[in-house]
Design a protein around this motif. Sequence first.
Motif, mmCIF file in Angstrom:
data_model
loop_
_atom_site.group_PDB
_atom_site.id
_atom_site.type_symbol
_atom_site.label_atom_id
_atom_site.label_comp_id
_atom_site.label_asym_id
_atom_site.label_seq_id
_atom_site.Cartn_x
_atom_site.Cartn_y
_atom_site.Cartn_z
ATOM 1 N N SER A 1 0.508 3.113 15.490
ATOM 2 C CA SER A 1 1.085 3.504 14.193
ATOM 3 C C SER A 1 1.398 4.993 14.202
ATOM 4 O O SER A 1 0.519 5.827 14.460
ATOM 5 C CB SER A 1 0.095 3.222 13.061
ATOM 6 O OG SER A 1 -0.076 1.852 12.849
ATOM 7 N N SER A 2 2.613 5.325 13.861
ATOM 8 C CA SER A 2 3.068 6.715 13.898
ATOM 9 C C SER A 2 2.198 7.641 13.035
ATOM 10 O O SER A 2 1.916 8.779 13.419
ATOM 11 C CB SER A 2 4.529 6.745 13.421
ATOM 12 O OG SER A 2 5.018 8.034 13.397
ATOM 13 N N ARG B 1 4.195 8.059 5.930
ATOM 14 C CA ARG B 1 3.634 7.114 4.959
ATOM 15 C C ARG B 1 4.445 7.090 3.661
ATOM 16 O O ARG B 1 5.232 7.979 3.394
ATOM 17 C CB ARG B 1 2.191 7.480 4.647
ATOM 18 C CG ARG B 1 1.201 6.939 5.683
ATOM 19 C CD ARG B 1 -0.142 7.590 5.529
ATOM 20 N NE ARG B 1 -0.600 7.655 4.160
ATOM 21 C CZ ARG B 1 -1.481 6.808 3.609
ATOM 22 N NH1 ARG B 1 -1.970 5.820 4.312
ATOM 23 N NH2 ARG B 1 -1.854 6.973 2.366
ATOM 24 N N CYS C 1 6.688 3.636 13.447
ATOM 25 C CA CYS C 1 6.362 3.316 12.052
ATOM 26 C C CYS C 1 7.276 2.150 11.702
ATOM 27 O O CYS C 1 8.486 2.328 11.552
ATOM 28 C CB CYS C 1 6.635 4.496 11.117
ATOM 29 S SG CYS C 1 6.470 3.972 9.382
ATOM 30 N N PRO C 2 6.729 0.956 11.564
ATOM 31 C CA PRO C 2 7.589 -0.200 11.306
ATOM 32 C C PRO C 2 8.397 -0.076 10.013
ATOM 33 O O PRO C 2 9.515 -0.600 9.935
ATOM 34 C CB PRO C 2 6.598 -1.367 11.210
ATOM 35 C CG PRO C 2 5.371 -0.899 11.903
ATOM 36 C CD PRO C 2 5.311 0.583 11.716
ATOM 37 N N GLU C 3 7.858 0.609 9.022
ATOM 38 C CA GLU C 3 8.591 0.703 7.749
ATOM 39 C C GLU C 3 9.791 1.632 7.888
ATOM 40 O O GLU C 3 10.876 1.340 7.364
ATOM 41 C CB GLU C 3 7.632 1.119 6.630
ATOM 42 C CG GLU C 3 6.639 -0.009 6.353
ATOM 43 C CD GLU C 3 5.528 0.329 5.366
ATOM 44 O OE1 GLU C 3 5.684 1.243 4.542
ATOM 45 O OE2 GLU C 3 4.483 -0.353 5.438
ATOM 46 N N ARG D 1 8.503 6.636 -0.202
ATOM 47 C CA ARG D 1 9.032 5.369 -0.712
ATOM 48 C C ARG D 1 8.008 4.776 -1.678
ATOM 49 O O ARG D 1 6.825 5.157 -1.638
ATOM 50 C CB ARG D 1 9.294 4.386 0.446
ATOM 51 C CG ARG D 1 8.089 4.158 1.331
ATOM 52 C CD ARG D 1 8.428 3.345 2.569
ATOM 53 N NE ARG D 1 7.307 3.312 3.532
ATOM 54 C CZ ARG D 1 7.062 4.232 4.432
ATOM 55 N NH1 ARG D 1 7.826 5.300 4.533
ATOM 56 N NH2 ARG D 1 6.030 4.127 5.265
ATOM 57 N N SER E 1 2.327 -3.334 6.425
ATOM 58 C CA SER E 1 2.961 -3.566 7.727
ATOM 59 C C SER E 1 1.929 -3.653 8.836
ATOM 60 O O SER E 1 1.954 -4.557 9.664
ATOM 61 C CB SER E 1 3.907 -2.403 8.085
ATOM 62 O OG SER E 1 5.036 -2.424 7.280
ATOM 63 N N CYS E 2 1.045 -2.657 8.863
ATOM 64 C CA CYS E 2 0.194 -2.444 10.030
ATOM 65 C C CYS E 2 -1.219 -3.032 9.917
ATOM 66 O O CYS E 2 -1.915 -3.121 10.927
ATOM 67 C CB CYS E 2 0.087 -0.943 10.314
ATOM 68 S SG CYS E 2 1.647 -0.208 10.854
HETATM 69 FE FE1 SF4 Z 1 1.662 4.211 9.161
HETATM 70 FE FE2 SF4 Z 1 2.492 2.659 7.176
HETATM 71 FE FE3 SF4 Z 1 4.218 3.463 9.017
HETATM 72 FE FE4 SF4 Z 1 2.301 1.684 9.634
HETATM 73 S S1 SF4 Z 1 4.006 1.394 8.231
HETATM 74 S S2 SF4 Z 1 2.925 3.479 10.839
HETATM 75 S S3 SF4 Z 1 0.616 2.403 8.368
HETATM 76 S S4 SF4 Z 1 3.136 4.748 7.596
#
Ligand code: SF4
Length: 156
Positions: free
Chosen positions: A7-8, A16, A42-44, A53, A102-103
Amino acid sequence: MQKILISSCFLGNKVRYDGQAKSLLHPQLQTWQQQGRLVVICPEVAGDLPVPRPRAEQSGDKVIDEFGNDVTRAFTQGAAKALALCQQQGIRLALLKEYSPSCGANMIYDGTFSGTRIAGMGVTAKLLSEHKIQVFSEQTLEQLINLINLQEKQTS
Ligand code: SF4
Protein backbone atom coordinates in the motif's frame (compact mmCIF):
# COMPACT_ATOMS: atom_id res chain seq x y z
CA MET A 1 13.78 -12.55 -4.92
CA GLN A 2 10.12 -12.44 -3.90
CA LYS A 3 8.55 -9.07 -4.56
CA ILE A 4 5.84 -7.60 -2.34
CA LEU A 5 2.97 -5.39 -3.43
CA ILE A 6 2.60 -2.65 -0.80
CA SER A 7 0.00 0.00 0.00
CA SER A 8 1.44 3.33 -1.09
CA CYS A 9 0.33 5.16 2.09
CA PHE A 10 2.57 2.84 4.17
CA LEU A 11 5.61 4.41 2.50
CA GLY A 12 4.72 7.97 3.47
CA ASN A 13 2.89 8.85 0.27
CA LYS A 14 -0.02 11.21 0.94
CA VAL A 15 -2.63 9.31 -1.05
CA ARG A 16 -5.28 8.62 1.59
CA TYR A 17 -8.80 9.99 1.37
CA ASP A 18 -7.83 12.73 3.84
CA GLY A 19 -4.71 13.70 1.89
CA GLN A 20 -2.43 12.09 4.47
CA ALA A 21 -0.10 9.11 4.58
CA LYS A 22 -0.21 6.20 7.03
CA SER A 23 3.51 5.55 7.32
CA LEU A 24 4.45 2.12 8.57
CA LEU A 25 7.67 2.64 10.46
CA HIS A 26 9.46 -0.67 10.58
CA PRO A 27 13.15 -1.18 9.74
CA GLN A 28 12.30 -4.21 7.61
CA LEU A 29 10.44 -2.01 5.14
CA GLN A 30 13.57 0.08 4.56
CA THR A 31 15.58 -3.07 3.94
CA TRP A 32 13.00 -4.40 1.50
CA GLN A 33 12.88 -1.06 -0.25
CA GLN A 34 16.67 -0.98 -0.63
CA GLN A 35 16.53 -4.51 -2.03
CA GLY A 36 14.04 -3.34 -4.67
CA ARG A 37 11.49 -5.81 -3.36
CA LEU A 38 8.58 -3.40 -2.90
CA VAL A 39 6.11 -2.64 -5.68
CA VAL A 40 3.95 0.31 -4.68
CA ILE A 41 0.32 0.98 -5.49
CA CYS A 42 -2.61 2.93 -4.13
CA PRO A 43 -5.56 1.11 -5.68
CA GLU A 44 -7.90 4.06 -5.18
CA VAL A 45 -5.59 6.46 -6.99
CA ALA A 46 -5.07 3.75 -9.62
CA GLY A 47 -8.86 3.71 -9.96
CA ASP A 48 -8.68 7.43 -10.84
CA LEU A 49 -10.04 8.74 -7.55
CA PRO A 50 -8.64 12.12 -6.46
CA VAL A 51 -6.66 13.03 -3.34
CA PRO A 52 -8.29 14.08 -1.10
CA ARG A 53 -11.59 12.30 -1.72
CA PRO A 54 -14.74 11.55 0.28
CA ARG A 55 -14.52 8.67 2.75
CA ALA A 56 -15.95 5.47 1.37
CA GLU A 57 -17.04 2.19 2.90
CA GLN A 58 -18.22 -1.11 1.55
CA SER A 59 -21.92 -1.72 1.75
CA GLY A 60 -22.88 -5.17 0.56
CA ASP A 61 -21.40 -5.63 -2.90
CA LYS A 62 -20.99 -1.89 -3.44
CA VAL A 63 -18.67 0.84 -2.23
CA ILE A 64 -20.50 4.02 -1.27
CA ASP A 65 -18.93 7.34 -0.31
CA GLU A 66 -20.00 9.48 2.62
CA PHE A 67 -22.29 11.52 0.35
CA GLY A 68 -24.09 8.44 -0.88
CA ASN A 69 -22.37 8.20 -4.27
CA ASP A 70 -21.71 4.74 -5.65
CA VAL A 71 -17.94 4.56 -6.26
CA THR A 72 -17.80 0.80 -6.78
CA ARG A 73 -16.48 1.13 -10.32
CA ALA A 74 -13.40 3.12 -9.31
CA PHE A 75 -12.63 0.61 -6.57
CA THR A 76 -12.96 -2.40 -8.86
CA GLN A 77 -10.83 -0.70 -11.53
CA GLY A 78 -8.12 -0.02 -8.95
CA ALA A 79 -8.27 -3.62 -7.78
CA ALA A 80 -7.94 -4.87 -11.36
CA LYS A 81 -4.87 -2.68 -11.86
CA ALA A 82 -3.30 -4.02 -8.66
CA LEU A 83 -3.92 -7.58 -9.83
CA ALA A 84 -2.49 -6.83 -13.28
CA LEU A 85 0.65 -5.41 -11.66
CA CYS A 86 1.05 -8.56 -9.57
CA GLN A 87 0.58 -10.77 -12.60
CA GLN A 88 3.05 -8.77 -14.72
CA GLN A 89 5.71 -8.93 -12.02
CA GLY A 90 5.05 -12.41 -10.65
CA ILE A 91 4.09 -11.05 -7.22
CA ARG A 92 2.63 -13.60 -4.78
CA LEU A 93 2.67 -11.49 -1.59
CA ALA A 94 0.99 -8.24 -0.60
CA LEU A 95 1.27 -5.96 2.44
CA LEU A 96 -1.88 -3.87 2.61
CA LYS A 97 -3.42 -1.37 5.02
CA GLU A 98 -5.98 -2.86 7.39
CA TYR A 99 -9.52 -1.37 7.56
CA SER A 100 -9.36 0.31 4.14
CA PRO A 101 -12.29 -0.41 1.79
CA SER A 102 -9.65 -1.24 -0.84
CA CYS A 103 -6.74 -2.63 1.11
CA GLY A 104 -8.23 -4.10 4.31
CA ALA A 105 -6.85 -7.62 4.71
CA ASN A 106 -9.07 -8.91 7.54
CA MET A 107 -11.22 -6.04 8.80
CA ILE A 108 -13.17 -3.22 7.14
CA TYR A 109 -15.72 -0.60 8.21
CA ASP A 110 -19.33 -1.74 8.12
CA GLY A 111 -20.80 0.80 5.68
CA THR A 112 -22.58 2.94 8.29
CA PHE A 113 -19.78 5.55 8.69
CA SER A 114 -20.08 5.07 12.43
CA GLY A 115 -16.54 3.80 12.97
CA THR A 116 -17.75 0.22 13.36
CA ARG A 117 -15.33 -2.42 12.14
CA ILE A 118 -16.36 -5.86 10.93
CA ALA A 119 -14.56 -8.89 9.55
CA GLY A 120 -14.07 -8.53 5.81
CA MET A 121 -11.65 -7.70 3.04
CA GLY A 122 -11.19 -4.58 0.97
CA VAL A 123 -11.99 -4.81 -2.73
CA THR A 124 -8.35 -5.08 -3.81
CA ALA A 125 -7.32 -7.40 -0.98
CA LYS A 126 -10.20 -9.74 -1.87
CA LEU A 127 -9.40 -9.83 -5.58
CA LEU A 128 -5.71 -10.52 -4.92
CA SER A 129 -6.54 -13.23 -2.45
CA GLU A 130 -8.93 -14.86 -4.95
CA HIS A 131 -5.94 -15.06 -7.30
CA LYS A 132 -3.78 -16.82 -4.72
CA ILE A 133 -1.79 -13.77 -3.70
CA GLN A 134 -1.22 -13.90 0.05
CA VAL A 135 -2.37 -10.70 1.71
CA PHE A 136 -0.80 -9.42 4.93
CA SER A 137 -1.44 -6.21 6.88
CA GLU A 138 0.44 -4.07 9.38
CA GLN A 139 -0.95 -6.42 12.02
CA THR A 140 0.52 -9.50 10.42
CA LEU A 141 3.79 -7.95 9.25
CA GLU A 142 5.84 -10.27 11.47
CA GLN A 143 4.28 -13.27 9.73
CA LEU A 144 5.28 -11.85 6.36
CA ILE A 145 8.83 -11.22 7.57
CA ASN A 146 9.07 -14.80 8.88
CA LEU A 147 7.69 -16.22 5.65
CA ILE A 148 10.20 -14.32 3.49
CA ASN A 149 13.10 -15.22 5.79
CA LEU A 150 12.10 -18.88 5.62
CA GLN A 151 11.80 -18.82 1.83
CA GLU A 152 15.21 -17.15 1.49
CA LYS A 153 16.80 -19.77 3.73
CA GLN A 154 15.28 -22.58 1.68
CA THR A 155 16.59 -21.13 -1.59
CA SER A 156 20.08 -20.19 -0.33
FE1 SF4 B 1 -3.53 3.44 1.37
FE2 SF4 B 1 -6.15 3.63 1.00
FE3 SF4 B 1 -4.51 3.89 -1.07
FE4 SF4 B 1 -4.83 1.50 0.12
S1 SF4 B 1 -6.36 2.65 -1.01
S2 SF4 B 1 -2.89 2.45 -0.52
S3 SF4 B 1 -5.09 2.11 2.25
S4 SF4 B 1 -4.64 5.23 0.67
